[in-house]
Design an enzyme around this catalytic site. Structure first.
Site, mmCIF file in Angstrom:
data_model
loop_
_atom_site.group_PDB
_atom_site.id
_atom_site.type_symbol
_atom_site.label_atom_id
_atom_site.label_comp_id
_atom_site.label_asym_id
_atom_site.label_seq_id
_atom_site.Cartn_x
_atom_site.Cartn_y
_atom_site.Cartn_z
ATOM 1 N N GLY A 184 0.842 10.069 13.050
ATOM 2 C CA GLY A 184 -0.408 9.776 12.371
ATOM 3 C C GLY A 184 -1.447 9.121 13.242
ATOM 4 C CE LYS A 241 -5.427 9.147 10.347
ATOM 5 N NZ LYS A 241 -3.985 8.866 10.257
ATOM 6 C CG ASP A 289 -8.298 5.167 9.001
ATOM 7 O OD1 ASP A 289 -8.252 4.000 8.588
ATOM 8 O OD2 ASP A 289 -7.539 5.600 9.886
ATOM 9 C CG ASN A 333 -0.395 1.434 12.212
ATOM 10 O OD1 ASN A 333 -0.243 2.629 12.462
ATOM 11 N ND2 ASN A 333 -1.178 1.013 11.232
ATOM 12 C CG ASP A 388 -4.255 5.131 17.334
ATOM 13 O OD1 ASP A 388 -4.071 3.899 17.161
ATOM 14 O OD2 ASP A 388 -4.282 5.945 16.391
#
Length: 648
Positions: free
Chosen positions: A183, A214, A291, A401, A406
């Site tokens: 992800g 993504k 997001d 996470n 990233d």
């Protein structure tokens, strides 16, 4: 004679004087290390050697693929002659392996002879070994097909030892969902990366992989458009690989940036997209609503249907869409796993109008993801999870996470610290854990191994031992490569968060040594100073030599390639530290060459600091960081730690 041989011969002589034989020493059983840590493991008496010949009994109802897996495990362990049978022999003149469902007659008989009982939990298994003369009995009893596959993975670890001890393992996972979610932002994994990762997940007894890159346009920006045939075919191959590894391939779609929640056409388009994925074997689905902007509608129809935009209205609108998708999944397959969703407010458990709307309107079957107390939380406790359960109206699925890299504060880093600061007992308040890994698949396995081991047995989880196992696994049990990997891991130990303080400190092993050197130099004792400089030299050699050892020793060449700039920079930093140690040694001896050594160390340190990440490999390109704040600081400070005599 080597020292180890002298020690062993002395031990043998001492034991023989006490009345025991060398054979008795060789067959002393020791408790093996198995990862993830089993629920229960009890050691028996004696050990067995597999040898070259064995009997294999596969009970009716056993998955042929698992039988083939067990055969391959035995072959790799040196068993070249495998005879099949349908029932247990009266005497065991060679190793006999029985596998199958715990309800099958041959398996029940083998468990009885082993004095063991079946584990009756989902994905559970019992693995029992009994030593008998020149032979023995190994039983793999799965409560279901997944459990039997997990038993084979435990057998794979046991046969890596020279001899298998008599033992009973009863094992099952603490959390129903364990795995990874691809992800992250930035360059997605390749098909080869995903294939290797699915194989890794199978070995580690994980059961879930969520496909949610993504940067897949057909899952986000172009979600309404069908996949090209070639892409769909490649995904189908991955689905088959996941199935072979007893991993559920979950397809995630991210329609939030453009969907009109009240438009029946958009709902039909989303369901049609899922239909196309069903055609390649996908059976589990996920809707990502993270997001996105939820304070404005994407269409006027939503304002008419749900009122003015805002957090509460967004929760109601999202629930309507998700409930329709869940109803469609259940209608098509009543046994299908429930829909998973990640909410727009995913990063805390504070009460809000949005969460209240989800709690009141979302189908209770739908699984909700939550990232903890922050996007990248420094710790997660059982009370934290209880608050999330209350806020979302159900136990959540943790989207952790870590080790994802990233975001800006992770630039230049591989995140290779152990998985830590997640409280034992979280299994009582979570439905599972999914790790969001790095853009670099193979290096991600270091931390992901910990995530999966924690999800399997959070109460029996040991972060450091699992971290060492991850190194051994990447090194194929080679001792030199394992030690070299641990050197690298230490230089990449810092784990940033979205706050000012990292949740794991940088280079703790190296820092402890460098602090010791500083203290020895400050203490004024000549012998202690010499010993510390010698220790520093050995450490510098280990750091400088580790990259070549890793490149030659890792089992998966993808690790060396994906970590290439970090290995390049580490080698340079090691050489700089080696010159620094030489400078300290020269200064301690009153040799004016110290100035030249320190100058060369600074020059190579500058080269090391200038090494860049692979362009496009991560979201934020930039300079590579190696034990930053620890190693660079020591090299800069070293010339001032001891007086340098000018050259005559």
């Amino acid at each position: 004679m080597p020292r180890a041989t002298k020690w062993r011969n002395g031990l043998v002589a001492a034991v023989m004087l006490a009345g025991a034989s060398p054979a008795a020493i060789a067959q002393t059983a020791t408790l093996p290390a198995v990862f993830p840590a089993p629920t229960a493991m009890t050691l028996g008496e004696g050990e067995m050697s597999l040898g070259r010949s064995a009997v294999l009994i596969a009970a009716p109802g056993t998955d042929p693929a698992t039988v083939a897996l067990v055969r391959s495990i035995l072959n790799r362990a040196g068993v070249s002659d495998i005879t099949t049978a349908s029932r247990l022999p009266a005497s065991l003149d060679r190793p006999t392996i029985v596998l199958g469902p715990d309800s099958a007659v041959p398996v029940r008989d083998a468990l009885t002879r082993s004095g063991a009982s079946a584990d009756d939990q989902a994905e559970g298994y019992t693995l029992a070994t009994v030593v008998s003369g020149n032979g023995g009995l190994i039983t793999l009893a799965g409560h279901d097909a997944d459990g039997l596959f997990h038993a084979a993975q435990t057998l794979r670890q046991l046969v890596a030892r020279p001899r298998i001890p008599a033992l009973v393992i009863r094992d099952h996972p603490a959390m129903p969902i364990r795995g990874t979610i691809e992800g992250f932002y930035g360059k997605p994994w390749t098909t080869e990366d995903r294939t290797r990762h699915l194989d890794f997940l199978g070995r580690m007894k994980a059961n879930t992989y969520v496909y949610s890159p993504k940067d897949d346009p057909y899952a986000r920006d172009k979600w309404r458009e069908p996949y090209p045939a070639a892409t769909l075919s490649a995904l189908g191959t991955l689905v088959a690989t996941a199935r072979a590894n007893h991993v559920d391939f979950v397809y995630a779609i991210s329609p939030g940036p453009s969907i009109c929640f009240s438009d029946p056409a958009d709902e039909r388009t989303l369901l049609r997209k899922f239909d196309a994925l069903r055609g390649i074997g996908v059976r589990s689905f996920y809707v990502a609503l993270d997001d996105i902007e939820y304070q404005k509608w994407n269409c006027d129809a939503d304002k008419a249907a749900f009122g003015p935009s805002g957090a509460q209205a967004a929760g109601i609108a999202q629930s309507k869409l998700l409930n329709a998708v869940q109803a469609d999944l259940a209608r098509r397959d009543p046994a299908a796993r429930p829909l998973i969703m990640v909410p727009t407010e995913y990063y805390d458990a504070k009460e809000s109008p949005y969460k209240a709307a989800l709690r009141a309107n979302l189908d209770p079957r739908i699984v909700v993801q939550w990232t903890g107390t922050d996007v990248v939380p420094p710790a997660i406790s059982v009370p934290d999870a209880k608050v999330a359960t209350k806020a979302f109206g159900r136990k959540t699925l943790l989207w952790d996470n870590y080790p994802v890299n990233d975001y800006a504060s992770s630039a230049g880093r591989l995140l290779l610290a152990p998985y830590a600061k997640r409280e034992a007992g979280l299994s009582t308040e979570l439905t599972g854990i999914l790790s969001n890994p790095m853009n670099q698949e193979a290096p991600s396995r270091v931390a992901v191994t910990g995530v999966l081991a924690f999800g399997w047995n959070d109460k029996g989880y040991d972060a450091d031992r699992t971290w060492h196992f991850a190194a051994r696994d990447l090194a194929g049990n080679d001792a030199r490569a394992t030690a070299a990997l641990l050197e690298l891991f230490d230089t990449q130990h810092l784990a940033p968060t979205f706050g000012s303080q990292p949740w794991q400190e940088q280079a703790p092993r190296l820092k402890a040594l460098l602090d010791h050197v500083r203290e020895a130099l400050a203490g004024g004792d000549a012998a202690e100073r010499r010993a510390a400089i010698n220790e520093l030299t050995r450490k510098a050699d280990a750091i400088a030599d580790a990259p070549d050892t890793i490149r030659a020793g890792v089992v998966d060449p993808g690790f060396a390639e994906q970590a290439r700039p970090w290995l390049d920079a580490m080698q340079l930093w090691g050489r700089s530290l080696r010159l620094t140690a030489a400078g300290l040694d020269a200064a301690d001896r009153g040799n004016g060459a110290a100035t030249r050594y320190f100058g060369d160390a600074r020059r190579i340190a500058a080269q090391a600091a200038a090494v860049q990440s692979i362009p496009g490999a991560v979201r934020f390109d930039g300079p590579i960081k190696i034990a930053d704040g620890v190693l660079d600081r020591f090299i800069a400070d070293a010339p001032g730690l001891i007086a340098v005599r000018a050259k005559p």
